[in-house]
Enzyme design. Sequence first.
Site, short mmCIF file in Angstrom:
data_model
loop_
_atom_site.label_atom_id
_atom_site.label_comp_id
_atom_site.label_asym_id
_atom_site.label_seq_id
_atom_site.Cartn_x
_atom_site.Cartn_y
_atom_site.Cartn_z
N ALA A 16 36.71 53.39 30.15
CA ALA A 16 37.28 53.10 28.75
C ALA A 16 36.23 53.56 27.66
CB ALA A 16 37.46 51.79 28.69
N GLY A 45 37.64 52.62 34.59
CA GLY A 45 38.75 53.16 34.38
C GLY A 45 39.39 54.45 34.76
N GLU A 87 40.05 53.91 38.13
CA GLU A 87 41.08 53.21 38.38
C GLU A 87 42.46 54.43 38.23
OE1 GLU A 87 40.83 48.75 37.24
OE2 GLU A 87 40.23 50.20 35.53
N GLU A 121 32.36 47.94 36.36
CA GLU A 121 32.63 46.71 35.47
C GLU A 121 31.67 45.61 35.17
OE1 GLU A 121 36.36 49.29 35.64
OE2 GLU A 121 34.88 48.64 36.82
#
Length: 329
Positions: free
Chosen positions: A131, A176, A179, A199
């Site tokens: 992110a 992310g 992910e 994270e």
Amino acid sequence: GAGSSMAAALGGLGLLHGRVRLAATAAATAFLSWPGRRAPVRGDAAAATLPSAGRSYGSEAKEEEELRVRYLDDEHKGIVVLGLNRSHAKNALNKNILKMMSKAVDALKSDKKVRTVIFRSEVPGIFCAGADLKERAKMHSSEVSSFVSKARATINEMANLPVPTIAAIDGAALGGGLELALACDIRVAASSAKMGLVETKLAIIPGAGGTQRLPRTIGVSLAKELIFSARIVDGEEAKSIGLISHVVEQNEAGDAAYRRALALAREFLPQGPVAMRVAKLAINQGMEVDLVTGLAIEEACYAQTIPTKDRIEGLLAFKEKRPPRYKGE
């Protein structure tokens, strides 16, 4: 309600099978009536099919460039490449790029000509750094939760694309970014690429599927270890733990994983298009249920491939000892 499900359970396997078959058939049928059965309307289709033409869905030039959508041609016809292209921000996921991805995935899922999607980076040395924390720092707390929801939804949409998807990881895929890769069916990476769900370093947890897709991919204990430690692994280690399917030495152009993904996608191209979509559905749904239910899902999905013209063409081509000419129906 609970009473009816209890009754179904007590009604014996026969009844359960019947219900499962109905549900599975309904799911498979719904899936097979995807919008792409209609011919897609595409304005600049000619430009879109050229490998060099970046076909994007934004309105401003800058926005368009952040996600490149290319419809490949010739021997790669049917392969679509989604290329992340935010070099100044290490391909970090911001509001705009999520919007672009969502639009692109929406167009792809209803396009019958699409056989395989490759997700890659156009920026050397990086896949996606997760992110965009600079953008997030300026957000109000309520905005942050809606951003994470949007990221989760977009990555889910990608996971649910009806065709095979391959993530080509030629550089770092963190948070992310990993992910995103985990939501693809297959991951290939350069040995020098770095991957990790980091994270917990920021006192949060993976919020776009990481806590669910990582253990489903590499097993529970290893997934816990990687998430608890925020550890970053390279391509070789990622291959040894089953996080990726293929590891390749990086080349001078920095696109070795992309080239490997392209070779893999070409192996998928000659197969029956409807069968590919139904196989993906059967595997994805079956992985979430017990074996008996899964076998019923397979049966319902198999039944969807029998009446297609592709099936008849496949048998005929086999008999005539020639390559099949599938039309996708």
